[in-house]
Design an enzyme around this catalytic site. Structure first.
Site, PDB file in Angstrom:
ATOM      1  N   HIS A  52      -7.470  -5.167  -1.145  1.00  0.00           N
ATOM      2  CA  HIS A  52      -6.714  -4.191  -0.582  1.00  0.00           C
ATOM      3  C   HIS A  52      -5.675  -5.445   0.165  1.00  0.00           C
ATOM      4  CE1 HIS A  52      -3.877  -0.670  -0.880  1.00  0.00           C
ATOM      5  NE2 HIS A  52      -4.294  -0.789   0.264  1.00  0.00           N
ATOM      6  N   SER A  81       0.684  -1.704   0.375  1.00  0.00           N
ATOM      7  CA  SER A  81       0.150   0.073  -0.079  1.00  0.00           C
ATOM      8  C   SER A  81       0.800   1.170   0.324  1.00  0.00           C
ATOM      9  CB  SER A  81      -1.107  -0.018   0.818  1.00  0.00           C
ATOM     10  OG  SER A  81      -1.788   0.748   1.163  1.00  0.00           O
TER      11      SER A  81
END
Length: 163
Positions: free
Chosen positions: A125, A14
């Site tokens: 994610h 991320s």
């Protein structure tokens, strides 16, 4: 004197994936890198992500002035990358969608930089929400870093003193 400067690796997911992609475009000190779920191109990202709030993190929208978006985008520095870099992203990721990883991967391939792109099924994610994907992530990281590590005599010797 206890840091093996020939075996430095960088990894992140991320925000850390963005920084990993950024750092390999600015230094070649790392033997290998792993960028997971990164943002590679801030101009295309703002139209791909599920978080429209990203528009507020820049002084101006890219259609008014693209310079800040371009300056912050790791893709703009891909011409400097010398570090073997693996990319991993979940195929269902709406936060940092797969096209971001694909864009960096393709640019690295065009430049002849050692790279790999791993797409994780059933992942949004991140790459570790299911136990099997967690294990795959760890194995890919281990294999990638091991592939590009320098096998020194100290590391190649077992605890009993035999190679």
């Amino acid at each position: 004197g206890y840091i093996d400067t020939k075996n430095l690796f960088v990894y992140g997911c991320s925000g850390g994936g963005v920084l990993t992609a950024w750092v390999v475009g600015h230094t070649d000190r790392f033997a290998a890198a792993a960028s997971l779920c990164p943002v590679i191109n801030w101009m295309s990202f703002v139209g791909q992500t599920d978080g429209s709030g990203w528009y507020q993190t820049f002084d101006k929208p890219f259609w008014e002035d693209p310079s800040e978006h371009l300056r912050r985008s790791p893709i703009m520095y891909v011409g400097n990358v010398k570090t073997p870099t693996i990319l991993m992203t979940g195929i269902l990721d709406l936060r940092t969608p797969m096209p971001q990883s694909e864009e960096f991967y393709r640019a690295l391939r065009l430049r002849g930089i050692p790279t790999a792109l791993i797409r994780f099924n059933n992942e949004y994610h991140g790459t570790t929400s299911t136990p099997s994907n967690y294990l795959r992530t760890q194995l890919h990281l281990h294999d990638w870093f091991d592939k590009y590590s320098t096998k020194s005599a100290v590391r190649a010797t077992s605890s009993r003193g035999t190679p």
